[in-house]
Design a protein around this motif. Sequence first.
Motif, PDB file in Angstrom:
ATOM      1  N   ASP A  68     -11.141  22.746   1.310  1.00 28.18           N
ATOM      2  CA  ASP A  68      -9.921  22.054   1.725  1.00 28.18           C
ATOM      3  C   ASP A  68      -9.966  20.555   1.443  1.00 28.18           C
ATOM      4  O   ASP A  68      -9.075  19.814   1.865  1.00 28.18           O
ATOM      5  CB  ASP A  68      -9.675  22.273   3.220  1.00 28.18           C
ATOM      6  CG  ASP A  68      -9.336  23.715   3.533  1.00 28.18           C
ATOM      7  OD1 ASP A  68      -8.852  24.437   2.629  1.00 28.18           O
ATOM      8  OD2 ASP A  68      -9.562  24.142   4.682  1.00 28.18           O
ATOM      9  N   MET A  69     -10.997  20.119   0.740  1.00 28.88           N
ATOM     10  CA  MET A  69     -11.166  18.699   0.451  1.00 28.88           C
ATOM     11  C   MET A  69     -10.943  18.475  -1.047  1.00 28.88           C
ATOM     12  O   MET A  69     -11.821  18.739  -1.865  1.00 28.88           O
ATOM     13  CB  MET A  69     -12.582  18.271   0.862  1.00 28.88           C
ATOM     14  CG  MET A  69     -12.721  16.809   1.114  1.00 28.88           C
ATOM     15  SD  MET A  69     -14.389  16.332   1.665  1.00 28.88           S
ATOM     16  CE  MET A  69     -14.536  17.171   3.233  1.00 28.88           C
ATOM     17  N   SER A  70      -9.758  18.019  -1.409  1.00 28.84           N
ATOM     18  CA  SER A  70      -9.460  17.836  -2.835  1.00 28.84           C
ATOM     19  C   SER A  70     -10.169  16.599  -3.380  1.00 28.84           C
ATOM     20  O   SER A  70     -10.425  15.630  -2.655  1.00 28.84           O
ATOM     21  CB  SER A  70      -7.956  17.719  -3.068  1.00 28.84           C
ATOM     22  OG  SER A  70      -7.492  16.418  -2.765  1.00 28.84           O
ATOM     23  N   LEU A  71     -10.470  16.654  -4.657  1.00 30.56           N
ATOM     24  CA  LEU A  71     -11.080  15.497  -5.296  1.00 30.56           C
ATOM     25  C   LEU A  71     -10.125  14.309  -5.293  1.00 30.56           C
ATOM     26  O   LEU A  71     -10.559  13.164  -5.239  1.00 30.56           O
ATOM     27  CB  LEU A  71     -11.520  15.829  -6.720  1.00 30.56           C
ATOM     28  CG  LEU A  71     -12.586  16.912  -6.871  1.00 30.56           C
ATOM     29  CD1 LEU A  71     -13.084  16.972  -8.304  1.00 30.56           C
ATOM     30  CD2 LEU A  71     -13.739  16.719  -5.905  1.00 30.56           C
ATOM     31  N   LEU A  72      -8.824  14.580  -5.284  1.00 33.12           N
ATOM     32  CA  LEU A  72      -7.850  13.495  -5.244  1.00 33.12           C
ATOM     33  C   LEU A  72      -7.946  12.729  -3.927  1.00 33.12           C
ATOM     34  O   LEU A  72      -7.951  11.500  -3.931  1.00 33.12           O
ATOM     35  CB  LEU A  72      -6.434  14.019  -5.464  1.00 33.12           C
ATOM     36  CG  LEU A  72      -5.343  12.954  -5.522  1.00 33.12           C
ATOM     37  CD1 LEU A  72      -5.589  11.996  -6.687  1.00 33.12           C
ATOM     38  CD2 LEU A  72      -3.967  13.595  -5.633  1.00 33.12           C
ATOM     39  N   GLU A  73      -8.044  13.437  -2.810  1.00 32.29           N
ATOM     40  CA  GLU A  73      -8.129  12.709  -1.541  1.00 32.29           C
ATOM     41  C   GLU A  73      -9.453  11.952  -1.422  1.00 32.29           C
ATOM     42  O   GLU A  73      -9.501  10.876  -0.831  1.00 32.29           O
ATOM     43  CB  GLU A  73      -7.873  13.616  -0.337  1.00 32.29           C
ATOM     44  CG  GLU A  73      -8.926  14.622  -0.038  1.00 32.29           C
ATOM     45  CD  GLU A  73      -8.561  15.511   1.145  1.00 32.29           C
ATOM     46  OE1 GLU A  73      -8.120  15.010   2.193  1.00 32.29           O
ATOM     47  OE2 GLU A  73      -8.733  16.734   1.000  1.00 32.29           O
ATOM     48  N   ILE A  74     -10.507  12.483  -2.015  1.00 31.37           N
ATOM     49  CA  ILE A  74     -11.785  11.771  -2.022  1.00 31.37           C
ATOM     50  C   ILE A  74     -11.658  10.522  -2.900  1.00 31.37           C
ATOM     51  O   ILE A  74     -12.109   9.433  -2.525  1.00 31.37           O
ATOM     52  CB  ILE A  74     -12.929  12.686  -2.504  1.00 31.37           C
ATOM     53  CG1 ILE A  74     -13.089  13.868  -1.549  1.00 31.37           C
ATOM     54  CG2 ILE A  74     -14.241  11.903  -2.616  1.00 31.37           C
ATOM     55  CD1 ILE A  74     -13.957  14.999  -2.094  1.00 31.37           C
ATOM     56  N   TYR A  75     -11.014  10.656  -4.028  1.00 35.89           N
ATOM     57  CA  TYR A  75     -10.774   9.514  -4.915  1.00 35.89           C
ATOM     58  C   TYR A  75      -9.964   8.444  -4.187  1.00 35.89           C
ATOM     59  O   TYR A  75     -10.330   7.268  -4.198  1.00 35.89           O
ATOM     60  CB  TYR A  75     -10.046   9.963  -6.189  1.00 35.89           C
ATOM     61  CG  TYR A  75      -9.728   8.813  -7.114  1.00 35.89           C
ATOM     62  CD1 TYR A  75     -10.671   8.351  -8.020  1.00 35.89           C
ATOM     63  CD2 TYR A  75      -8.488   8.177  -7.058  1.00 35.89           C
ATOM     64  CE1 TYR A  75     -10.382   7.286  -8.859  1.00 35.89           C
ATOM     65  CE2 TYR A  75      -8.192   7.109  -7.891  1.00 35.89           C
ATOM     66  CZ  TYR A  75      -9.149   6.663  -8.786  1.00 35.89           C
ATOM     67  OH  TYR A  75      -8.860   5.601  -9.603  1.00 35.89           O
ATOM     68  N   TYR A  76      -8.866   8.846  -3.577  1.00 36.28           N
ATOM     69  CA  TYR A  76      -8.038   7.882  -2.851  1.00 36.28           C
ATOM     70  C   TYR A  76      -8.833   7.173  -1.754  1.00 36.28           C
ATOM     71  O   TYR A  76      -8.691   5.974  -1.546  1.00 36.28           O
ATOM     72  CB  TYR A  76      -6.822   8.571  -2.225  1.00 36.28           C
ATOM     73  CG  TYR A  76      -5.720   8.935  -3.188  1.00 36.28           C
ATOM     74  CD1 TYR A  76      -5.630   8.396  -4.460  1.00 36.28           C
ATOM     75  CD2 TYR A  76      -4.750   9.849  -2.815  1.00 36.28           C
ATOM     76  CE1 TYR A  76      -4.602   8.743  -5.329  1.00 36.28           C
ATOM     77  CE2 TYR A  76      -3.715  10.204  -3.677  1.00 36.28           C
ATOM     78  CZ  TYR A  76      -3.645   9.642  -4.929  1.00 36.28           C
ATOM     79  OH  TYR A  76      -2.628   9.970  -5.773  1.00 36.28           O
ATOM     80  N   ALA A  77      -9.654   7.929  -1.033  1.00 39.82           N
ATOM     81  CA  ALA A  77     -10.446   7.334   0.048  1.00 39.82           C
ATOM     82  C   ALA A  77     -11.429   6.299  -0.484  1.00 39.82           C
ATOM     83  O   ALA A  77     -11.571   5.219   0.085  1.00 39.82           O
ATOM     84  CB  ALA A  77     -11.199   8.427   0.812  1.00 39.82           C
ATOM     85  N   THR A  78     -12.098   6.623  -1.570  1.00 39.04           N
ATOM     86  CA  THR A  78     -13.129   5.719  -2.075  1.00 39.04           C
ATOM     87  C   THR A  78     -12.561   4.526  -2.824  1.00 39.04           C
ATOM     88  O   THR A  78     -13.191   3.469  -2.872  1.00 39.04           O
ATOM     89  CB  THR A  78     -14.122   6.454  -2.989  1.00 39.04           C
ATOM     90  OG1 THR A  78     -13.423   7.032  -4.089  1.00 39.04           O
ATOM     91  CG2 THR A  78     -14.883   7.524  -2.225  1.00 39.04           C
ATOM     92  N   GLN A  79     -11.397   4.685  -3.393  1.00 41.66           N
ATOM     93  CA  GLN A  79     -10.782   3.580  -4.126  1.00 41.66           C
ATOM     94  C   GLN A  79      -9.825   2.782  -3.243  1.00 41.66           C
ATOM     95  O   GLN A  79      -9.295   1.763  -3.672  1.00 41.66           O
ATOM     96  CB  GLN A  79     -10.053   4.096  -5.365  1.00 41.66           C
ATOM     97  CG  GLN A  79     -10.940   4.873  -6.311  1.00 41.66           C
ATOM     98  CD  GLN A  79     -12.175   4.118  -6.724  1.00 41.66           C
ATOM     99  OE1 GLN A  79     -12.085   3.037  -7.301  1.00 41.66           O
ATOM    100  NE2 GLN A  79     -13.334   4.664  -6.419  1.00 41.66           N
ATOM    101  N   GLU A  80      -9.575   3.291  -2.042  1.00 45.18           N
ATOM    102  CA  GLU A  80      -8.677   2.653  -1.076  1.00 45.18           C
ATOM    103  C   GLU A  80      -7.284   2.417  -1.671  1.00 45.18           C
ATOM    104  O   GLU A  80      -6.705   1.350  -1.573  1.00 45.18           O
ATOM    105  CB  GLU A  80      -9.276   1.351  -0.560  1.00 45.18           C
ATOM    106  CG  GLU A  80     -10.619   1.552   0.120  1.00 45.18           C
ATOM    107  CD  GLU A  80     -11.231   0.273   0.613  1.00 45.18           C
ATOM    108  OE1 GLU A  80     -10.965  -0.052   1.794  1.00 45.18           O
ATOM    109  OE2 GLU A  80     -11.957  -0.374  -0.165  1.00 45.18           O
TER     110      GLU A  80
END
Length: 139
Positions: A68-80
């Motif tokens: 349930d953890m998309s790479l897009l949401e991880i990208y958004y989180a890390t790039q703010e």
Amino acid sequence: MDTKFSVALHILAMISESKESLTSQALATSVGTNASYIRKVIALLKNAGLITSHQGKPGYQLGKVPKDMSLLEIYYATQEVNQIKLFQIHQNANQACPVGKHMEAAMSPIFAHIETQLAEQLRQQTLADVISNLYREAK
């Protein structure tokens, strides 16, 4: 070059698959960086609800299951950010030049299309896919 995204994937995969609590130092050793950098990335992941920790209890836990953890949401989180913006258009083009005058308008739709496609690809991939690839590579 910013590596927070790939470091975050490394951290999340380790937290997901480890049977023991991992400290920022243990994560740093695996990633090959220092613990302060790991804590910075962890803070971004915690702010996004992707990992949790509890006062007085060592280690971290995932905030969601890997599928349930998309790479897009991880990208958004890390790039703010809340939108992929890979390409910047140079500023101050000569408006008296026939190329300079129209270059931004010529490039913008191409860049936007590529960024939209990348976002969609990242949305379709999950942390579970990364973990699956790890196990496949380990064989």
